[in-house]
Each structure stands twice: as structure tokens, then as C-alpha cells.
Design a protein around this motif. Structure first.
Motif, PDB file in Angstrom:
ATOM      1  N   LEU A 135       0.841  -1.202   0.000  1.00 54.01           N
ATOM      2  CA  LEU A 135       0.000   0.000   0.000  1.00 54.01           C
ATOM      3  C   LEU A 135       0.872   1.246   0.000  1.00 54.01           C
ATOM      4  O   LEU A 135       1.771   1.393   0.839  1.00 54.01           O
ATOM      5  CB  LEU A 135      -0.919  -0.008   1.215  1.00 54.01           C
ATOM      6  N   LYS A 136       0.584   2.164  -0.936  1.00 54.36           N
ATOM      7  CA  LYS A 136       1.268   3.458  -1.015  1.00 54.36           C
ATOM      8  C   LYS A 136       0.251   4.563  -0.756  1.00 54.36           C
ATOM      9  O   LYS A 136      -0.945   4.404  -1.024  1.00 54.36           O
ATOM     10  CB  LYS A 136       1.892   3.645  -2.403  1.00 54.36           C
ATOM     11  N   PRO A 137       0.699   5.703  -0.253  1.00 51.98           N
ATOM     12  CA  PRO A 137      -0.232   6.836  -0.085  1.00 51.98           C
ATOM     13  C   PRO A 137      -0.790   7.256  -1.439  1.00 51.98           C
ATOM     14  O   PRO A 137      -0.096   7.246  -2.462  1.00 51.98           O
ATOM     15  CB  PRO A 137       0.643   7.925   0.531  1.00 51.98           C
ATOM     16  N   VAL A 268       5.498  -1.651   8.205  1.00 52.28           N
ATOM     17  CA  VAL A 268       4.985  -0.279   8.199  1.00 52.28           C
ATOM     18  C   VAL A 268       6.145   0.617   7.792  1.00 52.28           C
ATOM     19  O   VAL A 268       7.190   0.628   8.448  1.00 52.28           O
ATOM     20  CB  VAL A 268       4.443   0.124   9.577  1.00 52.28           C
ATOM     21  N   GLY A 269       5.953   1.381   6.692  1.00 55.94           N
ATOM     22  CA  GLY A 269       7.048   2.189   6.156  1.00 55.94           C
ATOM     23  C   GLY A 269       6.925   3.670   6.404  1.00 55.94           C
ATOM     24  O   GLY A 269       7.711   4.451   5.840  1.00 55.94           O
ATOM     25  N   ILE A 270       5.958   4.113   7.216  1.00 59.60           N
ATOM     26  CA  ILE A 270       5.798   5.539   7.501  1.00 59.60           C
ATOM     27  C   ILE A 270       5.732   5.739   9.013  1.00 59.60           C
ATOM     28  O   ILE A 270       5.470   4.788   9.768  1.00 59.60           O
ATOM     29  CB  ILE A 270       4.523   6.097   6.834  1.00 59.60           C
ATOM     30  N   THR A 278       3.888   9.475  -2.960  1.00 64.81           N
ATOM     31  CA  THR A 278       3.295   8.260  -3.521  1.00 64.81           C
ATOM     32  C   THR A 278       4.333   7.278  -4.047  1.00 64.81           C
ATOM     33  O   THR A 278       3.975   6.264  -4.655  1.00 64.81           O
ATOM     34  CB  THR A 278       2.355   8.637  -4.670  1.00 64.81           C
ATOM     35  N   GLY A 279       5.613   7.521  -3.803  1.00 63.50           N
ATOM     36  CA  GLY A 279       6.657   6.688  -4.397  1.00 63.50           C
ATOM     37  C   GLY A 279       7.138   5.560  -3.535  1.00 63.50           C
ATOM     38  O   GLY A 279       7.981   4.774  -3.981  1.00 63.50           O
TER      39      GLY A 279
END
Length: 446
Positions: A135-137, A268-270, A278-279
Motif C-alpha cells: 500500500l502506497k499513499p 509499516v514504512g511511515i 506516492t513513491g
């Protein structure tokens, strides 16, 4: 003179008579003979003959006494386990029911079955890539909230994070501008259509020239094209705004990161308060209810294992039954680091016992594509001459058979020569039969 001559002749006659007697005795009426010196060696010879006869009589007293009816009654002698008591066939063992029970003899049957070779290989558990989502923003923005952490279970449609989306305002403004442009284009299209209609009516009584009517028709076509372009632009902004629009009940101007599948958050990457774009991946969610095991095949096993072969994967939990499945495919490319080809195995994992990156032991039942005669593995005994088995030819008779083996498993072995299908073979206790046969061949008396 004459008397002396007769007297000297008489002893000579007596001497001759004694010599023919054999016992050294002469006539009783005759006067005692005069023994000559030549008799001594003959007497010694007679004594030697008598001694030999006496020795022979002592040595063979049994047969002599038996012939005379004077032998004592014979005592029965215990039967010894001599080599001349062995059966004529050195490969045959005779054993009654009591002896079979004593050595714990059991039996199995040679049968024809599909030859399946168990191939054991190390494997690694992985998530099914078709059940993993990254999942990306949806737009650039600052992270306002995080609802999950790695390891949390989520459901489809659940919000994982909320962003203060600056791109949402741009999408809304763009949609409004596109809708305004679409309205203007539609108005121009309506005016152009009206002008064409009037021109056609005036052309009937010569109020306008034909060229003017044609010009108005061109203007109408341009207006129609402008409407279509404005519609497409408006639909684009509308879709963008709908994609970025906050969920129902959420604060205006925010964008949510929503998972499309149910599963477990694996990463979780954020972070909270971070400005993201969005990258990059914000979350990774995987469905663990069905996983993939990659079994590393080496050498000849690569060609033996085929799609559809049954698979058993050892459970990491003691006492839990193994996982059963089938080979989905075998990769055509080798891993250059290990020179192995991974076999893909898909397994149901309802209790999440198989976790990604777990090392497991895999057993693949490789179908070799042929049928063969097999016997229980316990029936095979090893000798210096090679493997053998004891075939039951009668209730109390067992024949040793030399075997030519094929595929060997822990439960059964393939017999290419030596035993026919349907024959009964000794399993448990067959070692005792081998010991009895060897003892008989060696002439043991134990």
C-alpha cells in the motif's frame, strides 16, 4: 656200530615230527625230543601272531560279542546338530510352529504397487505473492494518524493511516474547473446547433447563402468536440477527487490509506508526522491463510519431481500432523548460488503455523511412472552375498531368495528379481531365520 647209528637217527625223526606238530609236542610214547636251535625264531613268530589276534579281538569286541550274542544292550546316543543333518537344499529352513512363535516370526505379502520415490529436500515458507498487497499513499501529505503496527490483523476496507492530503485540494479545485469548462462547452454547443437550425430554415427562401450554413455546421462540430473534451477532463478530476476523498465520517481534507484485503500487517514504512509521497510503500499486508513452500531440489531429483506429485511438509509444532499438498510447478531456472531448482508447493495454513521465512523439511512423493513388485522393508536381510528374503513355501518351510532391489523406502522396497507378487515373506523374526540358516551351513552344534 649199528646200534649207535640207529640211535643217532631216531632223534632226527622225532625232530621232524615235532616240527609238523605246531605245538612243540611229540608222541607220548616217544622219548623226550631234543630241541634244535632252529625252533626259537618260529616260537617268537607264533607269539606275535597271538598278540595281534588278541588286540584285534579287544578292539572289535563289540561286533564279535554281538555276533556271539554276548553284547550288552545299546544305550541311545543324543542326536547332534551336525552338518550332515542339514537338508539337501542349503537355501531351505524348516521350522515348526513352536519355533516360529519362539523367534517371533511374522509375515507379509509381496504386492504390485505404483513406484513412488520419497524425495526429501529443505524448504522455505513464503507468502503467496498473489495474496500480498503493498500500500502506497494516494497523495502527498503529512501523516496524521497510524492505526496499525506490524503483526496486527486487518480486514478488507480497514483504514490503516490518515494523511493531511494537500493533493486533495488540488483535485477538488481541478474538478470544479473542469465542470465549469464542461458547462461552457455545452452552452457553446447549444448556440452552434441553434445557428445551424436557423441557417437551414433561411436557406429555403434564400435568406442566407449555402456557404454560411456550412460555416455554421463547422462551428457546431467544434462545439461538440469541445464538450467531449471537457467531459473527459471533468471525469478525470472527479475520479481523482473520489480516490482522494476522505472516508465517510473523516475530517475534510484528509486522505486515508485503506487495505483492499484481509490479512496481517507485515511492515509499516511511515511514521507519525512524516511527510510522505506516492513513491514508497506505506504498509505491506499479507494473507497468511494460504502460503507457498519453496523446496530446493538438487541433482537427479529435479527431473524426478513433477507437477501434481503429493507433498508432505513437516510441522514446526511437535505433535502436529504434517501439512499435505501437491507440487504446483518446478522452476526451469536454477539458483546460481545453490545450483538447486525450487519446487513451488501451495498449502493451506488456517492456524498460521507456517510463517514466512521458516525453514521446513519437505518430502515429495515422486511418481516414477511405473509399477513394480514390493515387499515390506523388514523382510530384507543383508548378507555378504547381498540382500536376501525368506519366502514361505509351506507352513513350516522357508526358502532363502537372493534379491535384486530397486527403489528402497523405510516401509517397503522394490524387488526387481527374487520374489513374485503374491508370495508370502517373513518380516519380523526373519533375522532369526538367517541365523538358523547360517548355523546349519557352518555345522554349528549350539
Amino acid at each position: 656200530m649199528s646200534l649207535n647209528t640207529e640211535a643217532s637217527a631216531r632223534p632226527a625223526e622225532v625232530s621232524e615230527a615235532s616240527e609238523t606238530d605246531g605245538f612243540g609236542r611229540g608222541d607220548a610214547s616217544a622219548p623226550a625230543p631234543i630241541v634244535s636251535r632252529s625252533r626259537a625264531p618260529r616260537a617268537l613268530l607264533i607269539l606275535a601272531v597271538l598278540a595281534a589276534v588278541a588286540f584285534a579281538g579287544w578292539t572289535y569286541r563289540g561286533p564279535l560279542l554281538a555276533g556271539l550274542g554276548l553284547a550288552p544292550p545299546a544305550v541311545p546316543e543324543a542326536k547332534a546338530d551336525r552338518s550332515d543333518d542339514a537338508p539337501a537344499n542349503p537355501d531351505l529352513v524348516t521350522l515348526d510352529g513352536a519355533e516360529q512363535t519362539r523367534i517371533g516370526l511374522a509375515f507379509g505379502t509381496a504386492e504390485t504397487r505404483r513406484i513412488v520415490l520419497p524425495v526429501r529436500a529443505p524448504g522455505t515458507v513464503a507468502f503467496d505473492e498473489r495474496r500480498v498487497t503493498h500500500l502506497k499513499p494516494r497523495t502527498q501529505g503529512r501523516v496524521l494518524s497510524l492505526a496499525v503496527q506490524p503483526g496486527d490483523r486487518v480486514t478488507a476496507g480497514q483504514t490503516l493511516a490518515t494523511l493531511d492530503a494537500a493533493g486533495l485540494l488540488d483535485a477538488r479545485n481541478g474538478l470544479q474547473a473542469a465542470e465549469a469548462a464542461l458547462g461552457e462547452a455545452r452552452a457553446s454547443e447549444a448556440v452552434a446547433a441553434l445557428q445551424v437550425k436557423r441557417g437551414l430554415e433561411q436557406l429555403k427562401f434564400g435568406g442566407v447563402a449555402q456557404a454560411e450554413v456550412e460555416r455554421r455546421q463547422v462551428d457546431l462540430a467544434k462545439a461538440q468536440a469541445a464538450v467531449k473534451s471537457a467531459q473527459a477532463n471533468a471525469e478525470m478530476y472527479r475520479a481523482q477527487y473520489q480516490r482522494l476523498a476522505p472516508a465517510e465520517g473523516a475530517a475534510p481534507g484528509t486522505s486515508a490509506v485503506v487495505t483492499p484485503i484481509a490479512g496481517v500487517v507485515t511492515s509499516v514504512g511511515i511514521t507519525l508526522g512524516e511527510v510522505v509521497d506516492t513513491g514508497r510503500d506505506a504498509f505491506t499486508v499479507a494473507d497468511p491463510t494460504r502460503v507457498v513452500v519453496l523446496a530446493n531440489l538438487y541433482g537427479a531429483d529435479i527431473s524426478r519431481v513433477k507437477a501434481g506429485d503429493a507433498v508432505s511438509v513437516e510441522s514446526p509444532v511437535p505433535g502436529h500432523p504434517p501439512f499435505e499438498g501437491h507440487v504446483r510447478s518446478v522452476n526451469a531456472a536454477l539458483d546460481p548460488a545453490t545450483n538447486t531448482a525450487p519446487a513451488r508447493i501451495e498449502l493451506d495454513n488456517p492456524q498460521d503455523l507456517l510463517r514466512a521465512n521458516l525453514f521446513v523439511s519437505v518430502t515429495v512423493g515422486a511418481d516414477l511412472g511405473r509399477d513394480g513388485v514390493t515387499i515390506p522393508a523388514a523382510a530384507v536381510q543383508q548378507t555378504d552375498a547381498g540382500p536376501i528374503a525368506f519366502v514361505r513355501t509351506a507352513p513350516d518351510r522357508f526358502e532363502r531368495r537372493a534379491l535384486t532391489l530397486g527403489i528402497q523406502r523405510t516401509d517397503w522396497v522394490e524387488v526387481r528379481r527374487g520374489v513374485a507378487a503374491g508370495e508370502s515373506v517373513a518380516t519380523a523374526g526373519s533375522f532369526g531365520l538367517k541365523a538358523i540358516l547360517l548355523r546349519s551351513l557352518l555345522g554349528s552344534t549350539d
